[in-house]
Design an enzyme around this catalytic site. Structure first.
Site, PDB file in Angstrom:
ATOM      1  N   ASP A 144       0.810  -1.225   0.000  1.00  0.00           N
ATOM      2  CA  ASP A 144       0.000   0.000   0.000  1.00  0.00           C
ATOM      3  C   ASP A 144       0.843   1.275   0.000  1.00  0.00           C
ATOM      4  O   ASP A 144       2.019   1.273   0.341  1.00  0.00           O
ATOM      5  CB  ASP A 144      -0.945   0.021   1.203  1.00  0.00           C
ATOM      6  CG  ASP A 144      -0.199  -0.063   2.542  1.00  0.00           C
ATOM      7  OD1 ASP A 144       0.789  -0.821   2.645  1.00  0.00           O
ATOM      8  OD2 ASP A 144      -0.605   0.645   3.493  1.00  0.00           O
ATOM      9  N   GLU A 162      -0.812  -1.759   5.245  1.00  0.00           N
ATOM     10  CA  GLU A 162       0.101  -1.699   6.408  1.00  0.00           C
ATOM     11  C   GLU A 162       0.000  -0.348   7.092  1.00  0.00           C
ATOM     12  O   GLU A 162       0.104  -0.242   8.311  1.00  0.00           O
ATOM     13  CB  GLU A 162       1.551  -1.959   5.955  1.00  0.00           C
ATOM     14  CG  GLU A 162       2.538  -2.120   7.105  1.00  0.00           C
ATOM     15  CD  GLU A 162       2.954  -0.807   7.749  1.00  0.00           C
ATOM     16  OE1 GLU A 162       3.125  -0.775   8.983  1.00  0.00           O
ATOM     17  OE2 GLU A 162       3.084   0.205   7.035  1.00  0.00           O
TER      18      GLU A 162
HETATM   19 ZN   LIG Z   1       5.103   3.853   6.314  1.00  0.00          ZN
HETATM   20 ZN   LIG Z   2       6.401   1.168   5.446  1.00  0.00          ZN
END
Ligand SMILES: [Zn+2]
Ligand SMILES: [Zn+2]
Length: 393
Positions: free
Chosen positions: A82, A139
């Site tokens: 991401d 994440e």
């Molecule tokens: Zn980051």
């Molecule tokens: Zn990262």
């Protein structure tokens, strides 16, 4: 034995592709849980390499499985896919085509290196067992790791151990940096709204000024880490935003603040929440006001396992030389949702140094650009890990 030169040369013909993948991903960044094109791209690449590809974990997550030989051992490697809501300012010719979204944490590089390794692993088939390559969404925001686990990640893809890396422009190039035990902190967030009563700036006696109460809360919060937490227990309370008012002669109705709270120890984490609530409520009450408090527990601390940490230290030493392996004297206060994978399976998380100069823009900076020079190192290391961890007995 230093094996990097041998493999670096053997894999050199793959590097233009890995670089092209990195630039493709950089040009097309997507925010966590919306990595639809990224997920399609990753899955298509892995299918073409002959992997058994499973999609849909955490929505956009992809798991690629390859078996070889008769061995029963399994290993998982995770890359995050991401990007971030940042306006890019790198000036790169492969800069983001999506305004306001940017790969500013180098997850484009993580994904490219694991895809590069996937290709080489599949071509060589120099291992005995099962490899699961985990391409994880979100994440940065929604804890994609936790969602993939809730979607049955480790029941469907059992792993004897899991590994992940993060590029770090603040660490010397090509260095493997990690520690046993806690390596990254738990992160919690809190929004405090001070409920005052608005009025004319020239008539403060008729109003309840939430700016004054808010300022008092912010100062009092500074005493939690210094007065309530053991001096040797690392914690952070940061007020990262304070919003109130629009004009010099108007007392606003409300003041709002946003906090990030970092810790490792579970008791300290509870104490931080308790003290923040008490201080915010008590301070506001002393001014005749109330607060509305929204406290959200975020990622747990990332805690490396001893055997797998030692394994990475040993492998990296053989791979790059002892002078390229550094043990961290203390953890960082950053956070990482690989924490949840390490709660489920043994494993280790490490940093890979990518420093160009001492003035490199840090992660999450609008001028940050993943250092392509590390692509051969990260790619070859993942190949080495699979072939070593799953070597024929
Ligand atoms: Zn980051
Ligand atoms: Zn990262």
């Amino acid at each position: 034995m230093t094996i990097q030169p041998k493999n670096a040369a053997a894999f050199a013909n793959h590097m233009p592709d890995v670089r092209a993948i990195r630039h493709h991903l950089h040009r097309n960044p997507e925010i966590g849980l919306s990595e639809f094109k990224t997920s399609d791209f990753v899955a298509a690449q892995l299918e073409a390499m002959g992997y058994e590809v499973t999609r849909g974990l955490a929505g956009t997550g992809v798991v690629a499985t390859l078996r070889n030989g008769t061995g029963g051992k399994t290993v998982g490697i995770r890359a995050d896919i991401d990007a971030l809501p940042i306006v890019e300012d790198t000036g790169a010719d492969y800069a983001s085509l999506t305004p306001g979204v940017m790969h500013a944490c180098g997850h484009d590089g993580h994904t490219a290196m694991l895809l590069g390794a996937a290709k080489i692993i599949a071509e060589r088939r120099n291992f005995d067992g099962t490899v699961h390559l985990i391409f994880q969404p979100a994440e940065e925001n929604f804890g994609g790791a936790r969602i993939m686990i809730e979607d049955g990640l480790f029941e469907r893809f059992p792993c004897d151990a899991v590994f992940a890396l993060h590029n770090e422009p603040g660490l010397p190039f090509g260095h493997f940096v990690l520690r046993d035990g806690p390596i990254m902190a738990a992160v919690d967030e809190c929004k405090i709204t001070v409920n005052g009563y608005g009025g004319h700036g020239a008539e403060p006696q008729s109003a309840l000024d939430p700016i004054v109460a808010g300022a008092s809360i912010i100062m009092a919060l500074q005493t939690i880490v210094s007065r309530n937490i053991h001096p040797l227990t690392p914690t952070v309370v940061t007020v990262g935003a304070f919003h109130a008012g629009v004009a010099s002669n108007v007392i606003p109705e409300k003041a709002e603040m946003l906090l990030t709270i970092r810790s490792f120890d579970a008791d300290a984490r509870d104490e931080l929440e308790k003290r923040i609530r008490l201080i915010a409520e008590g301070q506001a009450e002393s001014y005749g006001m109330s607060v509305t408090l929204d406290y959200q527990r975020g990622y747990n601390p990332t805690v490396n396992h001893k055997a797998e940490t030692n394994y990475i230290v040993d492998l990296a030493t053989r791979f790059a030389g002892a002078d390229k392996v550094m043990e961290m004297p203390r953890p960082t206060m950053g956070a990482e949702d690989f924490a949840y994978m390490l709660e489920e399976r043994p494993g280790a998380y490490f940093f890979l140094g990518t420093q160009r100069t001492e003035n490199d823009p840090p992660l999450h900076h609008p001028k940050f650009d993943f250092n392509d020079d590390i692509l051969p190192v990260g790619t070859a290391f993942w190949v080495e890990l699979v072939e070593d961890y799953l070597k024929a007995q």
